[in-house]
Design a protein around this motif. Structure first.
Motif, PDB file in Angstrom:
ATOM      1  N   ASN A   1      40.111  41.284  49.060  1.00 29.68           N
ATOM      2  CA  ASN A   1      40.745  39.755  49.409  1.00 29.68           C
ATOM      3  C   ASN A   1      40.743  39.153  48.163  1.00 29.68           C
ATOM      4  O   ASN A   1      41.733  38.259  47.808  1.00 29.68           O
ATOM      5  N   TYR A   2      39.937  39.385  46.911  1.00 28.75           N
ATOM      6  CA  TYR A   2      39.985  38.489  45.746  1.00 28.75           C
ATOM      7  C   TYR A   2      40.992  39.560  44.751  1.00 28.75           C
ATOM      8  O   TYR A   2      41.663  38.714  44.023  1.00 28.75           O
ATOM      9  N   PHE A   3      41.117  40.819  44.958  1.00 26.46           N
ATOM     10  CA  PHE A   3      41.916  41.343  43.724  1.00 26.46           C
ATOM     11  C   PHE A   3      43.103  42.388  44.303  1.00 26.46           C
ATOM     12  O   PHE A   3      44.049  42.542  43.623  1.00 26.46           O
ATOM     13  N   GLY A   4      43.080  42.442  45.437  1.00 26.78           N
ATOM     14  CA  GLY A   4      44.095  43.088  46.098  1.00 26.78           C
ATOM     15  C   GLY A   4      44.212  44.680  46.113  1.00 26.78           C
ATOM     16  O   GLY A   4      44.304  45.619  47.026  1.00 26.78           O
ATOM     17  N   SER A   5      43.853  45.215  44.870  1.00 28.86           N
ATOM     18  CA  SER A   5      43.653  46.676  44.425  1.00 28.86           C
ATOM     19  C   SER A   5      42.856  47.048  43.600  1.00 28.86           C
ATOM     20  O   SER A   5      42.397  45.943  42.792  1.00 28.86           O
ATOM     21  N   LYS A   6      42.545  48.279  43.454  1.00 26.97           N
ATOM     22  CA  LYS A   6      41.407  48.595  42.184  1.00 26.97           C
ATOM     23  C   LYS A   6      42.171  48.422  41.078  1.00 26.97           C
ATOM     24  O   LYS A   6      41.429  48.009  40.010  1.00 26.97           O
ATOM     25  N   ASP A   7      43.411  48.915  40.703  1.00 27.41           N
ATOM     26  CA  ASP A   7      43.991  48.625  39.530  1.00 27.41           C
ATOM     27  C   ASP A   7      43.887  46.975  39.077  1.00 27.41           C
ATOM     28  O   ASP A   7      44.001  46.736  38.000  1.00 27.41           O
TER      29      ASP A   7
ATOM     30  N   PHE B   1      32.019  25.962  48.594  1.00 32.93           N
ATOM     31  CA  PHE B   1      32.477  27.499  48.872  1.00 32.93           C
ATOM     32  C   PHE B   1      33.149  27.905  47.859  1.00 32.93           C
ATOM     33  O   PHE B   1      33.073  29.096  47.126  1.00 32.93           O
ATOM     34  N   GLU B   2      34.052  26.981  46.920  1.00 33.87           N
ATOM     35  CA  GLU B   2      34.838  27.493  45.667  1.00 33.87           C
ATOM     36  C   GLU B   2      33.728  28.036  44.406  1.00 33.87           C
ATOM     37  O   GLU B   2      33.869  29.030  44.018  1.00 33.87           O
ATOM     38  N   LYS B   3      32.399  27.279  44.351  1.00 36.36           N
ATOM     39  CA  LYS B   3      31.615  27.771  43.502  1.00 36.36           C
ATOM     40  C   LYS B   3      30.959  29.050  43.725  1.00 36.36           C
ATOM     41  O   LYS B   3      30.969  29.984  42.927  1.00 36.36           O
ATOM     42  N   ARG B   4      30.705  29.448  44.921  1.00 40.90           N
ATOM     43  CA  ARG B   4      29.949  30.612  45.508  1.00 40.90           C
ATOM     44  C   ARG B   4      31.262  31.697  45.306  1.00 40.90           C
ATOM     45  O   ARG B   4      30.960  32.935  44.751  1.00 40.90           O
ATOM     46  N   ALA B   5      32.611  31.302  45.845  1.00 46.37           N
ATOM     47  CA  ALA B   5      33.658  32.419  45.473  1.00 46.37           C
ATOM     48  C   ALA B   5      33.732  32.809  44.084  1.00 46.37           C
ATOM     49  O   ALA B   5      34.085  33.936  43.963  1.00 46.37           O
ATOM     50  N   ALA B   6      33.683  31.809  43.113  1.00 42.61           N
ATOM     51  CA  ALA B   6      33.907  32.073  41.698  1.00 42.61           C
ATOM     52  C   ALA B   6      32.779  33.030  41.405  1.00 42.61           C
ATOM     53  O   ALA B   6      32.645  33.903  40.428  1.00 42.61           O
ATOM     54  N   LEU B   7      31.391  32.805  41.852  1.00 45.40           N
ATOM     55  CA  LEU B   7      30.317  33.519  41.438  1.00 45.40           C
ATOM     56  C   LEU B   7      30.453  35.024  41.846  1.00 45.40           C
ATOM     57  O   LEU B   7      30.137  35.897  41.115  1.00 45.40           O
ATOM     58  N   ILE B   8      30.852  35.185  43.231  1.00 41.02           N
ATOM     59  CA  ILE B   8      31.122  36.471  43.595  1.00 41.02           C
ATOM     60  C   ILE B   8      32.109  37.198  42.834  1.00 41.02           C
ATOM     61  O   ILE B   8      31.902  38.201  42.537  1.00 41.02           O
ATOM     62  N   LYS B   9      33.272  36.518  42.727  1.00 40.76           N
ATOM     63  CA  LYS B   9      34.427  37.088  41.894  1.00 40.76           C
ATOM     64  C   LYS B   9      33.966  37.539  40.264  1.00 40.76           C
ATOM     65  O   LYS B   9      34.144  38.462  39.936  1.00 40.76           O
TER      66      LYS B   9
END
Length: 196
Positions: A49-55, A4-12
């Motif tokens: 979810n990953y970054f919170g905002s565009k900025d 799960f963490e690997k997939r999340a890192a790849l998506i990010k």
């Protein structure tokens, strides 16, 4: 790291790369999370979810890019080899990096994001300048660099060049003139009266 963490890192990572690529053609104010999500093939919710905002996403993308660029620079500068090759590589790396983020875009990002401005300034002071000073000192010791060149003088000259590098690059690429490139290299390394 589990699956799960690997997939999340790849998506990010895919989202960060997409954002950086879009910054090549869009002003930060023109970027929309919906467009980034579409190109990255993720949902807008995933981005939030990953970054919170565009900025925050833009900030993270630029910071990651700076980190990778500096790391590549450090690795190359710490290798053995002639000083001239290292300086040529440094100039080439700047040319390549300006294909990703132009100096004018970096200036606009710095003006908008004080944290990025401070981060670039700190990384330059802590990681880049010491490597350049070390290179100059080593070059003077082994005779590749004139004893008249001080680290401070070199840093002022490089800083001046970097401020105008985008203009130089435009002139060189528009004319596609190898004589001009050779002339600029000669002036950089030997001055107008120096001999190889």
């Amino acid at each position: 790291m589990n699956g799960f963490e690997k997939r999340a890192a790849l998506i990010k990572e895919k989202i960060l790369k997409t954002t950086l690529k879009m910054l090549q053609t869009y002003e930060p104010s023109q970027l929309r999370i919906a467009d980034i999500a579409k190109i990255a093939k993720v949902s807008q919710v995933t981005i939030y979810n990953y970054f919170g905002s565009k900025d925050a996403l833009i900030h993270e993308s630029v910071k990651r890019y700076i980190d990778v660029s500096i790391q590549d620079f450090q690795v190359y500068m710490q290798q053995e080899g002639p000083i001239k090759e290292k300086i040529e590589r440094m100039l080439l790396q700047n040319q390549e990096s300006y294909g990703v983020l132009s100096p004018s875009m970096i200036k606009r990002l710095i003006a908008k994001d004080e944290e990025i401005a401070n981060y670039i300034q700190e990384e330059t002071k802590e990681r880049i300048i010491p490597l350049l000073v070390q290179m100059i000192d080593a070059g003077k010791k082994n005779g590749e660099i004139s004893k008249k060149i001080t680290a401070e003088g070199f840093l002022v000259f490089i800083n001046f060049m970097m401020l105008h590098y985008e203009e130089l690059l435009n002139i060189v690429t528009q004319q596609d003139n190898t004589d001009l490139i050779d002339s600029l290299h000669h002036i950089f390394f030997y001055g107008i009266c120096g001999k190889e």
